[in-house]
Structures are given as structure tokens and as C-alpha cells.
Design an enzyme around this catalytic site. Structure first.
Site, PDB file in Angstrom:
ATOM      1  N   GLU A  30      30.756  46.144  45.336  1.00 30.54           N
ATOM      2  CA  GLU A  30      32.100  46.275  44.790  1.00 30.54           C
ATOM      3  C   GLU A  30      32.309  45.336  43.609  1.00 30.54           C
ATOM      4  O   GLU A  30      32.973  45.685  42.630  1.00 30.54           O
ATOM      5  CB  GLU A  30      33.140  45.972  45.884  1.00 30.54           C
ATOM      6  CG  GLU A  30      34.585  46.231  45.472  1.00 30.54           C
ATOM      7  CD  GLU A  30      35.264  45.053  44.800  1.00 30.54           C
ATOM      8  OE1 GLU A  30      36.347  45.236  44.209  1.00 30.54           O
ATOM      9  OE2 GLU A  30      34.712  43.935  44.855  1.00 30.54           O
ATOM     10  N   GLU A  31      31.733  44.141  43.687  1.00 25.12           N
ATOM     11  CA  GLU A  31      32.048  43.091  42.712  1.00 25.12           C
ATOM     12  C   GLU A  31      31.577  43.410  41.297  1.00 25.12           C
ATOM     13  O   GLU A  31      32.285  43.123  40.332  1.00 25.12           O
ATOM     14  CB  GLU A  31      31.457  41.752  43.153  1.00 25.12           C
ATOM     15  CG  GLU A  31      32.090  41.162  44.405  1.00 25.12           C
ATOM     16  CD  GLU A  31      33.534  40.725  44.204  1.00 25.12           C
ATOM     17  OE1 GLU A  31      34.103  40.968  43.134  1.00 25.12           O
ATOM     18  OE2 GLU A  31      34.099  40.151  45.148  1.00 25.12           O
ATOM     19  N   HIS A  47      33.962  45.197  51.500  1.00 26.99           N
ATOM     20  CA  HIS A  47      32.680  45.157  50.775  1.00 26.99           C
ATOM     21  C   HIS A  47      31.820  43.983  51.213  1.00 26.99           C
ATOM     22  O   HIS A  47      32.288  42.856  51.327  1.00 26.99           O
ATOM     23  CB  HIS A  47      32.872  45.211  49.262  1.00 26.99           C
ATOM     24  CG  HIS A  47      33.571  44.049  48.633  1.00 26.99           C
ATOM     25  ND1 HIS A  47      32.915  42.910  48.238  1.00 26.99           N
ATOM     26  CD2 HIS A  47      34.872  43.865  48.290  1.00 26.99           C
ATOM     27  CE1 HIS A  47      33.769  42.073  47.683  1.00 26.99           C
ATOM     28  NE2 HIS A  47      34.971  42.621  47.708  1.00 26.99           N
ATOM     29  N   ASP A  77      40.531  44.028  51.398  1.00 27.41           N
ATOM     30  CA  ASP A  77      39.845  43.293  50.331  1.00 27.41           C
ATOM     31  C   ASP A  77      40.839  42.394  49.596  1.00 27.41           C
ATOM     32  O   ASP A  77      40.823  42.308  48.378  1.00 27.41           O
ATOM     33  CB  ASP A  77      39.172  44.269  49.354  1.00 27.41           C
ATOM     34  CG  ASP A  77      38.327  43.548  48.305  1.00 27.41           C
ATOM     35  OD1 ASP A  77      37.966  42.373  48.525  1.00 27.41           O
ATOM     36  OD2 ASP A  77      38.035  44.158  47.256  1.00 27.41           O
ATOM     37  N   HIS A  98      36.482  34.346  43.835  1.00 21.42           N
ATOM     38  CA  HIS A  98      35.326  34.270  42.926  1.00 21.42           C
ATOM     39  C   HIS A  98      34.918  32.846  42.565  1.00 21.42           C
ATOM     40  O   HIS A  98      34.281  32.623  41.534  1.00 21.42           O
ATOM     41  CB  HIS A  98      35.591  35.042  41.628  1.00 21.42           C
ATOM     42  CG  HIS A  98      35.774  36.516  41.826  1.00 21.42           C
ATOM     43  ND1 HIS A  98      36.080  37.368  40.778  1.00 21.42           N
ATOM     44  CD2 HIS A  98      35.706  37.294  42.937  1.00 21.42           C
ATOM     45  CE1 HIS A  98      36.189  38.607  41.240  1.00 21.42           C
ATOM     46  NE2 HIS A  98      35.960  38.579  42.557  1.00 21.42           N
ATOM     47  N   ASP A 141      36.500  36.856  50.167  1.00 21.95           N
ATOM     48  CA  ASP A 141      36.212  38.004  49.299  1.00 21.95           C
ATOM     49  C   ASP A 141      34.727  38.380  49.373  1.00 21.95           C
ATOM     50  O   ASP A 141      33.940  37.906  48.566  1.00 21.95           O
ATOM     51  CB  ASP A 141      36.605  37.665  47.859  1.00 21.95           C
ATOM     52  CG  ASP A 141      36.509  38.853  46.923  1.00 21.95           C
ATOM     53  OD1 ASP A 141      36.471  39.995  47.408  1.00 21.95           O
ATOM     54  OD2 ASP A 141      36.462  38.631  45.693  1.00 21.95           O
TER      55      ASP A 141
END
Length: 470
Positions: free
Chosen positions: A332-333, A286, A360, A430, A298
Site C-alpha cells: 500500500e505504501e 496493509h 489504516d 511514516h 501504520d
């Protein structure tokens, strides 16, 4: 001879015969071809240079942001330079902005103690002057469900369930408590809480708050409350102070906002198959990321690895039998809109995906794959395992695959996820620490070669309904 010795000899003979059976079927040409993928990735890999640009020049790529748009343009241009057929697939995505840096402090008697927080993605902001309230500590969602409005109303709920450090599979530890981040504000808001503070999903103690998606579900607008993550160090500090101090409150100030959906794109590049062009093999990651770091692990890593799979196939002279498609998914997030849109369009076109592989889980050393498929297809995959063992790729399990390719699931499709070593992944996940310098070039390139090898095997042999069993 003892029975135990006979059993050991039988087992050894069985393994030897199985090994030779595999190579009788697949041949040493595959062994040489896979070595070529690893050699070329480790000496002529492009993934690390692409990641440097995504991370250091563009930066965090939150859906709907200008940086996300720049990332779409950049990856499209780079894939076009390599001579692939490239197109953009429109998709409407959420647009949420963090606004000014968040502020938070504990008021203990007359003393202010600053703590590290960040808004969770999709949260509303606080009033302009912030908010302050008494804190109630709750050990996760199961404990919250046992509370009443009288327990919670007008207070700030502190959800403090840590990831389980005894879980070797760290994604299981994450999965066991991610509901407090995602649904904490929804459930605490129903009880009349003033705000919710969630312990960051991180296995180490540090000062980085970790963001992530959250939901208000169908909660009435007037009952929606600010939702923030607090660093693990400060979660420990807050928990300790709540046990020691009779007078303690928490102040929060955040200016995040949700806007109307905006247009973005999935980036799609492909090599048309020479024999079975209607059978599609997908590899992807992503393109969007959270906004705190630059999204190197990520999922910048998965994006550039997927791009480099196509390049490595071309570089090593492979002319695929089946159509090989790299898909860089958007959103995606905080919505999965890219994956859902791709599957929707694939269904409309009656496309047949035989294999889809997603990266991912970070750019760390690859350990293997997880497969979401039936037993027959999994037996087929197990026949290829000896080809990967020289590269210390040994993890082949029937488990989940990836969020973006999940909507493609069908009886006649194999879904897979690349599985790197995950022990350090949640240190960065994140958080503002998810930056380019946290990615090791060699580990990233090993992942690219591993993905290319599996794509190559599925392209060469297709799906075999009645695979050799062992």
C-alpha cells in the site's frame, strides 16, 4: 405551548420512535452479540500479541524486503493455526532500499549545523560524496508553480507548507499538503533544481523526519533529483536561518536505490458463508510498512485487527451467512499493488463483494466509520448507529474508505474505513517513532471489536436496497 417547545417535543418523540423502530427491526439480540464482541476483545483479544511479534520480532516491513516476506509467513501461519482457509495471492511489488543512514547539515558561514532528514520512498541517491547547494524556500506546490527555471536552477528547493493545525479532521490537513511530498521532486526537477527538501507531514514540532512515497512521473532520468523530508523542528530552524543569514547552504548525502520488482504476496483468510457463500464481506489492512520504525500504527494495527475479527467471530460462535474474508494487502505504501491485484483477481472470478472495511488510520480509540456508498445503503447503516453509541462510537459519515479497498468500488458495494481518533496519528505516521510502544492495548482491542460488530451486522442483514429512512 410555544412553537419552539412543540418543535423540541416533536424532535424528541421522533428520535424515540426511531430508536424503537431500529430495535423492532434488529432486536436486542444484536445488542447482546455486540457486547459479547467487546467483552471478548477486551479480555481475550489476540491483536496486541500479534502486533508485538510483527513490530518487535520482525520490524519494519517495506515492500520487497526480507522483513515483508517474514510478515507474510508469520500471519499466514497464525491464521492457519485458527483453522481458517488461508492462501497467498502473488503480487509483484517495487523494491527500494534506503541504504546507509542519511547525512545532512546546514553550512552557515563557517559553522555546520546538523539537521534531521530521511529519504522519501523511491528517491534516487546523491553522488557518493553528497551534494551541496543554495536553498530557496517555497510555501508549497502552488507557490512552486509560479517559479521559473531562472529562480530554481542549480538550487535546493525547500517546500515548507505545514499541515493546517486548525483542521480537526487531521487527514484533511494531511491531504491538503501531501502533494508537496509526492510531486515535489517531479516539479522541482522540471525547473532544474539540484534536490528537494520537504517539510515533514506532522502536526507537532519534533526531530523525527517522516518519509512517504514520491514520484518522478515521466521525468527524464537525467532530470531526477534527490528528495528528502526534514523534521518539523529543523524546517522551522532552516526557515528562520534563511531570513537571517546571507550565506547559507545545505549538504545532503544519501545512498538509496531502486531495484527491479520482486514477488510478494497478499495474505487471504476466510470463513465460507453458510447461506450466501458468493456474497463476500472483506476486512483488511496493509502488511507492508515504511522502514524507519516498525509500522505498529501504520499499518500493523489494521492487520492484526482484521485477523482478530475472524477469530472473534469464531470465538463467539458466529456461523456467518456470507463469506467473511480477511485480506492483508502488500505494498500500500509505495505502489498499491496488493489492492489493485486483489481487485483484478476478484473481477476475473466475478466475485461479489457487498461490504469491505479497511483499518489504516492507526490503533487509536475508535470513533466510528466513514462510508463510500449510495444513500440507500448509508441509510441502512445509520439504523445500526444506536447499537454502537454505548461504546462511544458516534462518527458515521459518507466519505472515503481506504486505499486498498478503493479498487473494489461499485454501485452495489459498501466501502468503509474505521475512523479512530486521529489527533496523534501524524506524530507517528511514516516516522521512526511509529513503534509498538506507541500503541495502547485497550484502544487497539476496542477497534477490533468495533470492526467485528459492523462485519457481523452486514453478514446478518446483507444489503437492503430500500432501507428505512429517518
Amino acid at each position: 405551548m410555544k412553537k419552539s417547545s412543540i418543535r423540541k417535543n416533536y424532535f424528541f418523540l421522533h428520535q424515540v420512535l426511531f430508536f424503537f423502530a431500529v430495535f423492532a427491526i434488529y432486536g436486542q439480540n444484536d445488542e447482546a452479540q455486540i457486547k459479547s464482541f467487546y467483552d471478548n476483545s477486551l479480555t481475550q483479544g489476540q491483536s496486541y500479541a500479534w502486533l508485538a511479534h510483527l513490530s518487535n520480532t520482525i520490524g519494519g516491513r517495506l515492500s520487497g524486503s526480507e522483513n515483508a516476506k517474514l510478515a507474510v509467513e508469520y500471519t499466514k501461519q497464525e491464521l492457519e493455526k485458527l483453522g481458517f482457509d488461508v492462501y497467498l495471492q502473488p503480487v509483484l511489488v517495487p523494491k527500494w532500499e534506503r541504504g546507509k543512514p542519511e547525512e545532512a547539515f546546514l553550512r552557515v558561514n563557517d559553522k555546520k549545523i546538523t539537521v534531521n532528514i530521511c529519504a522519501l520512498g523511491g528517491s534516487i541517491g546523491t553522488p557518493e560524496k553528497g551534494l551541496e547547494g543554495e536553498v530557496i524556500e517555497v510555501n508549497g506546490m502552488n507557490a512552486l508553480e509560479k517559479l521559473t527555471p531562472e529562480d530554481v536552477k542549480g538550487r535546493i528547493v525547500f517546500l515548507n507548507e505545514p499541515m493546517d493545525p486548525t483542521q480537526i479532521h487531521t487527514f484533511k490537513a494531511y491531504g491538503n499538503c501531501v502533494n508537496q511530498r509526492y510531486s515535489g521532486a517531479l516539479e522541482a526537477g522540471k525547473l532544474g533544481a539540484k534536490a528537494v527538501v520537504v517539510r515533514s507531514l506532522n502536526l507537532r514540532l519534533d526531530d523525527f523526519p517522516h518519509t512517504g512515497s514520491m514520484t518522478y512521473g515521466d521525468l527524464a532520468v537525467e532530470n531526477r533529483i534527490p528528495s528528502v523530508a526534514i523534521s518539523t523542528n529543523d524546517a522551522e530552524k532552516l526557515s528562520k536561518l534563511l531570513k537571517e543569514e546571507s550565506s547559507l547552504s545545505l549538504y545532503l548525502k544519501m545512498s538509496c536505490k531502486q531495484f527491479d520488482d520482486v514477488l510478494s504476496h497478499n495474505v487471504i483468510a476466510e470463513i465460507k458463508g453458510s447461506e450466501f457463500p458468493n456474497e463476500i464481506i472483506l476486512v483488511g489492512g496493509h502488511l507492508d510498512s515504511w522502514d524507519l520504525g516498525d509500522g505498529a500504527h501504520d499499518d500493523g494495527a489494521g492487520v492484526v485487527q482484521s485477523m482478530d475479527v475472524l477469530r472473534l467471530l469464531k470465538l463467539t460462535g458466529i456461523k456467518p451467512k456470507r463469506t467473511i474474508r480477511a485480506v492483508l494487502f502488500m505494498n500500500e505504501e509505495n505502489g498499491l499493488r496488493g489492492g489493485l491485484k486483489y481487485a483484478e483477481e476478484a473481477k476475473k472470478k466475478n466475485e461479489r463483494h457487498i461490504f469491505a472495511l479497511e483499518s489504516d488510520s492507526g490503533g487509536f480509540t475508535p470513533r466510528g466509520f466513514s462510508f463510500d456508498c449510495n444513500a440507500s445503503y448509508f441509510n441502512q447503516v445509520l439504523q445500526w448507529k444506536p447499537l454502537f453509541e454505548p461504546y462511544l462510537i458516534h462518527y458515521f459519515k459518507q466519505e472515503g474508505s481506504g486505499a486498498d479497498i478503493g479498487p473494489l468500488k461499485s454501485e452495489h458495494t459498501v466501502l468503509a474505513g474505521l475512523r479512530p481518533d486521529s489527533q496523534r496519528y501524524f506524530d507517528y505516521h511514516h516516522a521512526s517513532s511509529d513503534t509498538f510502544d506507541a500503541v495502547n492495548k485497550r484502544e487497539l482491542e476496542l477497534g477490533t471489536a468495533t470492526m467485528t460488530s459492523m462485519v457481523y451486522l452486514f453478514d446478518k442483514y446483507g444489503l437492503q436496497e430500500n432501507s428505512l429512512k429517518h
